[in-house]
Write an enzyme that holds these catalytic residues in place. Structure first.
Site, PDB file in Angstrom:
ATOM      1  N   ASP A 196       2.925 -22.775 -18.560  1.00  0.00           N
ATOM      2  CA  ASP A 196       2.895 -22.915 -17.674  1.00  0.00           C
ATOM      3  C   ASP A 196       3.381 -21.967 -16.308  1.00  0.00           C
ATOM      4  OD1 ASP A 196       0.553 -23.482 -15.058  1.00  0.00           O
ATOM      5  OD2 ASP A 196       0.772 -25.703 -15.214  1.00  0.00           O
TER       6      ASP A 196
ATOM      7  N   SER B 152      -4.538 -29.018 -11.603  1.00  0.00           N
ATOM      8  CA  SER B 152      -3.141 -28.271 -10.373  1.00  0.00           C
ATOM      9  C   SER B 152      -3.850 -28.975  -9.078  1.00  0.00           C
ATOM     10  CB  SER B 152      -4.629 -26.398 -10.435  1.00  0.00           C
ATOM     11  OG  SER B 152      -3.904 -25.190  -9.528  1.00  0.00           O
TER      12      SER B 152
ATOM     13  N   HIS C   7      -1.839 -23.179 -18.236  1.00  0.00           N
ATOM     14  CA  HIS C   7      -1.862 -24.109 -16.282  1.00  0.00           C
ATOM     15  C   HIS C   7      -3.275 -24.568 -16.847  1.00  0.00           C
ATOM     16  CE1 HIS C   7      -1.865 -24.724 -12.703  1.00  0.00           C
ATOM     17  NE2 HIS C   7      -2.803 -24.689 -12.383  1.00  0.00           N
TER      18      HIS C   7
END
Length: 435
Positions: free
Chosen positions: A334, A242, A369
């Protein structure tokens, strides 16, 4: 309870193992053809309980082997050797938005595997199991050492593999939630890499001064790792997830100090003001807050904040200058970051500059994600508090449980191979997998 069913035997091997190690769950001496439920129960450090269960039928010898026999119902179906872990979910009545994360990695995750008569789906607390086994799952292999790191204002933890070394080094960066997240670094150390987990958003120096860290903070972490007597200073990589990918790519391309042998970027992007500090990058994301969307369940979707991918070269890391191998891990569902669009643009940029031979992309349909180490339960959404927004929100991460779990297992294997190839020259480090 049938008298003959009293002799049923449940075993799990190994009963102590690493988090990414498979186990074999075996039922023996059951009544042939009997219907049985195998259930896993885990109580987290935060007090919340998680469960998973499969419905099985004993064969003609009274045996069930979870790695070979199909579950015909429950939280997973089909032949799923590790379904009792990856399909763990909060027990009924739990508060919404939970995500399972180990805080104290110096203790094991304890899972109770139990066997019940019939195909059960609820009310397990009121049932008496036929048999039960407690299984320990560790992030830290025997001999792995955890060393707190505070020099230079760092908030970090270094995990050294068992043995004298020297070992290749790894800087491990998580995302926008801050805190010192240690479990991935501990597991990587269990596979032979000296791994340093870093808190770069909520470090003590930030809490005391109110100022976010600058680029020198990451260079300090690199130097501390590089100069450790048990680290091979010429073989250091970075892994980020991330927002951690934003820092990883920035350092890999622009830092005069950090010279990486490899970089792994999970669920992230190269889009950022290239001259920006950590604070300025976060402010750049916030500026696009009007692109926030919400799901039907009112979960926050942030993937559009960086879309469309800019053409302005000052707003994305010039990956064409990258000089080390790069592994991108992408969940195509995601909902938090535009990781797929970013990967496609990175691929295009590197092809244009002639360094695409350095790029490997792992792209997984229906994965979200949070691509974590294997058998980590899938959180499609969870409550989340970013460092810049004090209130908690329900964040949509994306992914479908089965496909996401498959992606976690496949990606982890390939991340380890990628790191071994680029840090150990393809040689296998000493195996630390057996506890």
């Amino acid at each position: 309870m049938d008298r003959k069913q009293c002799c049923v035997k449940l075993s799990v091997q190994p009963s102590r193992g690493l988090m990414d190690e498979k186990f074999i769950v075996l039922v023996q001496n059951a009544l042939p053809g009997s219907q049985l439920t195998i259930r896993a129960l885990h109580r987290c450090e935060d007090g919340h309980s998680w469960e998973a269960f499969g419905h099985y039928t004993a064969d003609t010898t009274g045996t069930i082997n979870v790695s070979e026999d199909p579950s015909i119902g429950g939280t997973y179906s089909g032949v799923e050797q590790m379904g009792l872990l990856w399909s763990l979910r909060p027990i009924p009545g739990s508060k919404p938005g939970l995500r399972m994360r180990k805080k104290n990695i110096q203790t094991p995750m304890e899972v109770t595997i139990s066997l019940y008569q019939g195909h059960q789906t609820e009310g397990f607390a009121d049932l008496v199991p036929l048999s039960g086994v407690v299984v320990e799952r560790w992030y830290m292999a025997p001999g792995v050492r955890r060393i707190p790191v505070t020099e230079g204002g760092l908030a970090a933890a270094l995990f050294l593999p068992s043995g004298p070394g020297p070992f290749p080094g790894l800087l491990d960066l998580w995302g926008g939630g801050g805190q010192l997240v240690e479990y991935r670094a501990a597991l990587l150390a269990s596979h032979g890499f000296a791994s340093m987990a870093i808190d770069y958003l909520t470090a003590e120096i930030t809490m005391e001064t109110g100022k976010m860290v600058d680029n020198q903070y990451f260079e300090t972490a690199y130097r501390v790792l590089q100069q450790h007597p048990q680290v091979c200073g010429s073989k250091i990589a970075m892994i980020g997830l991330s927002f951690g990918t934003s820092i990883t790519l920035k350092m890999a391309v622009y830092s005069e100090v950090i010279k990486l042998s490899a970089a792994v970027c999970i669920s992230g992007s190269h889009v950022q003001p290239v001259d920006g500090s950590v604070e300025e990058i976060l402010r750049f994301f916030q500026k696009n807050g009007d692109k926030t969307r919400f799901s039907e369940k009112n979960e926050v979707i942030w993937r559009n904040l960086l879309l469309p991918i800019p053409t302005d070269p000052s707003l994305k890391v010039n990956v064409g200058r990258l000089q080390c191998p790069l592994l991108l891990v992408v969940g195509e569902d995601d909902q938090n970051w535009p990781s797929l669009e970013s990967a496609l643009d990175i691929k295009e940029m590197m092809a244009r500059e002639g360094n695409s031979h350095l790029l490997t992309v792992l792209s997984y349909p229906n994965a979200g994600h949070l691509i974590e180490p294997p058998y980590t339960p899938h959180a499609r959404s969870s409550t989340f508090k970013t460092v810049e927004i004090e209130e908690k929100v329900m964040c949509l991460w994306g992914g479908q449980t089965v496909e996401h779990s498959r992606a976690q297992e496949d990606a982890w294997k390939k991340i380890l191979v990628f790191l071994r190839e680029n840090l150990y020259g393809g040689r296998n480090p000493t195996s630390f997998s057996h506890l």
